[in-house]
Scaffold this motif. Structure first.
Motif, PDB file in Angstrom:
ATOM      1  N   THR A  42     -35.247  11.041  11.002  1.00 12.91           N
ATOM      2  CA  THR A  42     -33.903  11.536  11.271  1.00 12.91           C
ATOM      3  C   THR A  42     -33.891  12.351  12.553  1.00 12.91           C
ATOM      4  OG1 THR A  42     -33.568  11.676   8.891  1.00 12.91           O
ATOM      5  CG2 THR A  42     -31.968  12.793  10.273  1.00 12.91           C
ATOM      6  N   MET A  43     -33.290  11.805  13.602  1.00 13.04           N
ATOM      7  CA  MET A  43     -33.183  12.524  14.864  1.00 13.04           C
ATOM      8  C   MET A  43     -31.770  13.045  15.108  1.00 13.04           C
ATOM      9  SD  MET A  43     -36.232  12.579  15.694  1.00 13.04           S
ATOM     10  CE  MET A  43     -36.026  13.489  17.215  1.00 13.04           C
ATOM     11  N   ASP A  44     -30.825  12.558  14.297  1.00 11.32           N
ATOM     12  CA  ASP A  44     -29.448  13.038  14.360  1.00 11.32           C
ATOM     13  C   ASP A  44     -28.951  13.209  12.932  1.00 11.32           C
ATOM     14  OD1 ASP A  44     -28.834  12.843  17.304  1.00 11.32           O
ATOM     15  OD2 ASP A  44     -29.433  10.774  16.914  1.00 11.32           O
ATOM     16  N   ALA A  45     -27.887  13.979  12.769  1.00  9.98           N
ATOM     17  CA  ALA A  45     -27.277  14.097  11.443  1.00  9.98           C
ATOM     18  C   ALA A  45     -26.732  12.733  11.039  1.00  9.98           C
ATOM     19  CB  ALA A  45     -26.154  15.134  11.480  1.00  9.98           C
ATOM     20  N   THR A  46     -27.270  12.174   9.944  1.00  4.89           N
ATOM     21  CA  THR A  46     -26.945  10.799   9.556  1.00  4.89           C
ATOM     22  C   THR A  46     -26.247  10.792   8.204  1.00  4.89           C
ATOM     23  OG1 THR A  46     -28.951  10.057  10.689  1.00  4.89           O
ATOM     24  CG2 THR A  46     -27.890   8.499   9.191  1.00  4.89           C
ATOM     25  N   PRO A  47     -24.996  10.254   8.141  1.00  5.60           N
ATOM     26  CA  PRO A  47     -24.277  10.238   6.862  1.00  5.60           C
ATOM     27  C   PRO A  47     -24.609   9.008   6.025  1.00  5.60           C
ATOM     28  CG  PRO A  47     -22.828   9.471   8.612  1.00  5.60           C
ATOM     29  CD  PRO A  47     -24.150   9.791   9.263  1.00  5.60           C
ATOM     30  N   TYR A  48     -24.687   9.211   4.711  1.00  6.74           N
ATOM     31  CA  TYR A  48     -24.865   8.106   3.763  1.00  6.74           C
ATOM     32  C   TYR A  48     -23.780   8.240   2.697  1.00  6.74           C
ATOM     33  CZ  TYR A  48     -29.383   7.399   5.956  1.00  6.74           C
ATOM     34  OH  TYR A  48     -30.383   7.153   6.884  1.00  6.74           O
ATOM     35  N   ALA A  90     -24.910  18.473   2.884  1.00  7.62           N
ATOM     36  CA  ALA A  90     -25.976  18.448   3.889  1.00  7.62           C
ATOM     37  C   ALA A  90     -27.334  18.645   3.219  1.00  7.62           C
ATOM     38  CB  ALA A  90     -25.744  19.544   4.922  1.00  7.62           C
ATOM     39  N   VAL A  91     -28.287  17.788   3.565  1.00  3.82           N
ATOM     40  CA  VAL A  91     -29.653  17.883   3.024  1.00  3.82           C
ATOM     41  C   VAL A  91     -30.600  18.056   4.204  1.00  3.82           C
ATOM     42  CG1 VAL A  91     -31.401  16.799   1.559  1.00  3.82           C
ATOM     43  CG2 VAL A  91     -28.968  16.324   1.150  1.00  3.82           C
ATOM     44  N   THR A  92     -31.322  19.171   4.225  1.00 11.16           N
ATOM     45  CA  THR A  92     -32.180  19.449   5.370  1.00 11.16           C
ATOM     46  C   THR A  92     -33.588  19.821   4.923  1.00 11.16           C
ATOM     47  OG1 THR A  92     -32.403  20.763   7.403  1.00 11.16           O
ATOM     48  CG2 THR A  92     -31.481  21.882   5.475  1.00 11.16           C
ATOM     49  N   GLY A  93     -34.530  19.654   5.824  1.00 15.93           N
ATOM     50  CA  GLY A  93     -35.943  19.920   5.560  1.00 15.93           C
ATOM     51  C   GLY A  93     -36.774  19.068   6.508  1.00 15.93           C
ATOM     52  N   VAL A  94     -38.043  19.411   6.671  1.00 21.71           N
ATOM     53  CA  VAL A  94     -38.874  18.633   7.585  1.00 21.71           C
ATOM     54  C   VAL A  94     -39.219  17.296   6.949  1.00 21.71           C
ATOM     55  CG1 VAL A  94     -39.806  20.689   8.705  1.00 21.71           C
ATOM     56  CG2 VAL A  94     -41.012  19.707   6.757  1.00 21.71           C
ATOM     57  N   SER A  95     -39.703  16.374   7.760  1.00 25.56           N
ATOM     58  CA  SER A  95     -39.984  15.020   7.291  1.00 25.56           C
ATOM     59  C   SER A  95     -41.074  15.020   6.226  1.00 25.56           C
ATOM     60  CB  SER A  95     -40.417  14.142   8.472  1.00 25.56           C
ATOM     61  OG  SER A  95     -41.581  14.680   9.071  1.00 25.56           O
ATOM     62  N   ILE A 133     -17.590  10.549  -0.755  1.00 28.74           N
ATOM     63  CA  ILE A 133     -18.699  11.494  -0.878  1.00 28.74           C
ATOM     64  C   ILE A 133     -19.792  11.071   0.090  1.00 28.74           C
ATOM     65  CG2 ILE A 133     -20.548  12.309  -2.397  1.00 28.74           C
ATOM     66  CD1 ILE A 133     -18.664  12.292  -4.663  1.00 28.74           C
ATOM     67  N   LYS A 134     -20.131  11.970   0.987  1.00 24.94           N
ATOM     68  CA  LYS A 134     -21.146  11.660   2.003  1.00 24.94           C
ATOM     69  C   LYS A 134     -22.292  12.656   1.903  1.00 24.94           C
ATOM     70  CE  LYS A 134     -17.583   9.979   5.169  1.00 24.94           C
ATOM     71  NZ  LYS A 134     -17.726   8.570   4.816  1.00 24.94           N
ATOM     72  N   LEU A 135     -23.502  12.125   1.860  1.00 24.85           N
ATOM     73  CA  LEU A 135     -24.693  12.972   1.922  1.00 24.85           C
ATOM     74  C   LEU A 135     -25.276  12.820   3.319  1.00 24.85           C
ATOM     75  CD1 LEU A 135     -24.700  11.738  -1.285  1.00 24.85           C
ATOM     76  CD2 LEU A 135     -26.500  13.467  -1.346  1.00 24.85           C
ATOM     77  N   TRP A 136     -25.478  13.932   3.991  1.00 27.61           N
ATOM     78  CA  TRP A 136     -25.938  13.930   5.375  1.00 27.61           C
ATOM     79  C   TRP A 136     -27.421  14.289   5.425  1.00 27.61           C
ATOM     80  CZ3 TRP A 136     -22.728  13.160   9.791  1.00 27.61           C
ATOM     81  CH2 TRP A 136     -21.380  12.948   9.484  1.00 27.61           C
ATOM     82  N   ASP A 137     -28.194  13.391   5.986  1.00 26.20           N
ATOM     83  CA  ASP A 137     -29.622  13.645   6.211  1.00 26.20           C
ATOM     84  C   ASP A 137     -29.743  14.353   7.553  1.00 26.20           C
ATOM     85  OD1 ASP A 137     -32.342  13.634   6.372  1.00 26.20           O
ATOM     86  OD2 ASP A 137     -32.602  11.482   6.087  1.00 26.20           O
ATOM     87  N   ILE A 179     -31.475  12.125  -1.500  1.00 25.56           N
ATOM     88  CA  ILE A 179     -30.179  11.531  -1.130  1.00 25.56           C
ATOM     89  C   ILE A 179     -29.955  10.233  -1.886  1.00 25.56           C
ATOM     90  CG2 ILE A 179     -28.971  10.370   0.771  1.00 25.56           C
ATOM     91  CD1 ILE A 179     -30.127  12.569   2.630  1.00 25.56           C
ATOM     92  N   ASN A 180     -30.966   9.398  -1.944  1.00 24.17           N
ATOM     93  CA  ASN A 180     -30.839   8.120  -2.647  1.00 24.17           C
ATOM     94  C   ASN A 180     -30.605   8.321  -4.138  1.00 24.17           C
ATOM     95  OD1 ASN A 180     -31.212   6.695  -0.261  1.00 24.17           O
ATOM     96  ND2 ASN A 180     -33.426   6.573  -0.517  1.00 24.17           N
ATOM     97  N   THR A 181     -31.258   9.303  -4.726  1.00 27.41           N
ATOM     98  CA  THR A 181     -31.101   9.559  -6.162  1.00 27.41           C
ATOM     99  C   THR A 181     -29.683  10.005  -6.485  1.00 27.41           C
ATOM    100  OG1 THR A 181     -33.433  10.138  -6.416  1.00 27.41           O
ATOM    101  CG2 THR A 181     -31.938  10.933  -8.112  1.00 27.41           C
ATOM    102  N   ILE A 182     -29.138  10.928  -5.689  1.00 26.65           N
ATOM    103  CA  ILE A 182     -27.753  11.366  -5.908  1.00 26.65           C
ATOM    104  C   ILE A 182     -26.795  10.185  -5.772  1.00 26.65           C
ATOM    105  CG2 ILE A 182     -25.859  12.753  -4.942  1.00 26.65           C
ATOM    106  CD1 ILE A 182     -27.682  14.520  -6.431  1.00 26.65           C
ATOM    107  N   ARG A 183     -27.113   9.254  -4.894  1.00 29.10           N
ATOM    108  CA  ARG A 183     -26.255   8.083  -4.680  1.00 29.10           C
ATOM    109  C   ARG A 183     -26.515   6.978  -5.697  1.00 29.10           C
ATOM    110  NH1 ARG A 183     -27.912   5.896   0.325  1.00 29.10           N
ATOM    111  NH2 ARG A 183     -25.939   4.808   0.629  1.00 29.10           N
ATOM    112  N   GLY A 184     -27.464   7.194  -6.614  1.00 28.99           N
ATOM    113  CA  GLY A 184     -27.758   6.193  -7.635  1.00 28.99           C
ATOM    114  C   GLY A 184     -28.530   5.011  -7.126  1.00 28.99           C
TER     115      GLY A 184
END
Length: 404
Positions: free
Chosen positions: A84-90, A49-54, A98-102, A62-67
């Motif tokens: 991001t208005m909902d928890a969004t998996p990438y 899970a990756v959280t923080g304000v916009s 492996i899923k990173l959630w914004d 998230i993109n960097t971890i995913r290459g």
């Protein structure tokens, strides 16, 4: 790729592990257990899970971890406004389990601090990364305390450090990078302590320069806090930005070589003409392809790295020496097996004396040793290719996984 005997090919420690695995087992039942082990690894899901304000760098992280770069297809959208208005998996493009959630920023009207964890599905995540490009807020501190109460790990990541350093360099005549980084870290830690967070650890990162600052240290902490099976999956998916990363990958992959070799030899699916034994070539092909992806030597990974470091992708390809191709065919793997079959025969004599099961199944012992030699050689060569690509991509950095 030739062998004189089993000594030096399979370590005494590894031989003991193999012995224990085969004790009171038939070859087929041992292979069944190993197949279940790999099936379990394939099913292991890691949710980060990756959280923080916009606007603070969540999506780029998230993109960097995913290459991936921010402009690539399937990348997480970036922007200063709340995207991001909902928890969004990438999902990771090469390791989809492996899923990173914004996660939406905490403290907005829709996501109140006292309801936030429940709203974003707290139990789903293995750990949380709390990102800010400035000082951390009261909401960040409250979130960290709640995560801690519920027994999960969290990490404070101070993003966009490269931008902060550039701004300081312009404004100060006596600018020093090391002392500036120290001040940024101390400012973040002091701020969190004032907000009631005990002994906070803050990682200074730049998602555009992940080989610098604390990015690798953050990855090491996340890896250390994971259970063994998830640690294995996490390691393979990490971007290859330092020597320490690819060495850890090599070690993780090395630990599975004997299992794959035994699985391949037990299946005996493809006879090797004139050599009197058979192996499951598809098992070997799948494993070598995994090495390729894990070391970032596939076309997509090399192209993404080339774009980031502004080096032609052909320059990165040109430094590799193994000659192992991304698109492996059964025929290529069979040629590899044929090349080392003599060494595998010699090695199998030593193995047979230590593993009675193979003594009664001579062809099984030869198949096991030959498959083992092919995998070990491919892993060594592809790990060296990864090192050469790293040195070409970062000639002035010589990244070793160290952080300031």
């Amino acid at each position: 790729m030739s062998l004189d005997d089993a000594e030096g090919v399979i370590s005494p420690e590894e031989m003991q592990t193999i012995k224990q695995s085969l004790e009171n087992e038939s070859l087929n039942s041992a292979a069944e257990k190993i197949q279940k082990y790999f099936d379990q690894l394939d099913k292991t899901v890691l949710n980060m899970a990756v959280t923080g304000v916009s606007g603070k760098g969540k999506s780029t992280f998230i993109n960097t971890i995913r290459g991936l770069g921010d402009e690539e297809e399937a990348s997480a959208p970036t922007g200063e406004t709340e995207t991001t208005m909902d928890a969004t998996p990438y999902s990771h493009p090469k390791f989809p389990n492996i899923k990173l959630w914004d996660l939406p920023g905490i403290g907005t009207e829709k996501f109140r601090p006292d309801q936030y964890l429940e709203q974003v599905g707290f139990q789903r995540y293995d750990f949380f990364i709390i990102i800010s490009s400035e000082r951390f807020t009261c909401n960040d501190a409250n979130l960290a305390r709640e995560i801690h109460k519920m027994g999960k790990h969290f990490y404070f990541a101070r993003s966009k450090v490269d931008e902060s350093l550039r701004a300081k360099a312009v404004r100060k005549n006596d600018y020093n990078e090391t002392s500036t980084l120290k001040l940024i870290r101390e400012d973040c830690i002091t701020g969190l302590q004032k907000l009631g967070v005990e002994s906070p650890r803050v990682f200074l990162i730049s998602s555009f320069d992940p080989e610098k600052y604390d990015f690798t240290l953050l990855q090491e902490e996340m890896e250390k806090d994971l259970p063994q099976e998830k640690r294995h999956v996490f390691l393979l998916a990490l971007p290859n930005i330092t020597e320490s990363v690819y060495q850890k990958k090599k070690k993780a992959l090395q630990s599975d070589i004997w299992r794959v070799a035994l699985l391949s030899g037990a299946a005996a699916a493809v006879p090797i003409t004139g050599l009197g034994f058979a192996v499951d070539v598809k098992v070997l092909k799948r494993e070598i392809s995994k090495y390729y992806r894990a070391f970032g030597l596939d076309k997509a990974s090399l192209r993404s790295l080339a774009d980031r470091v502004k080096v032609p992708v052909e320059e990165l390809r040109k430094v590799t020496k193994s000659g192992i191709k991304e698109d492996l065919t059964d025929e290529i793997v069979i040629k590899m097996l044929t090349k080392v079959a003599g060494g595998g025969l010699m090695a199998s004599k030593g193995v047979a004396s230590m593993l009675p099961l193979f003594g009664s199944l001579a062809s099984g012992g030869i198949a096991f040793c030959t498959s083992y030699c092919v995998l070990k050689s491919c892993l060594e060569e592809l790990a060296e290719d990864a090192n050469l690509v790293l040195l070409r991509a970062f000639p002035n950095e010589a990244p070793k996984g160290k952080c300031v």
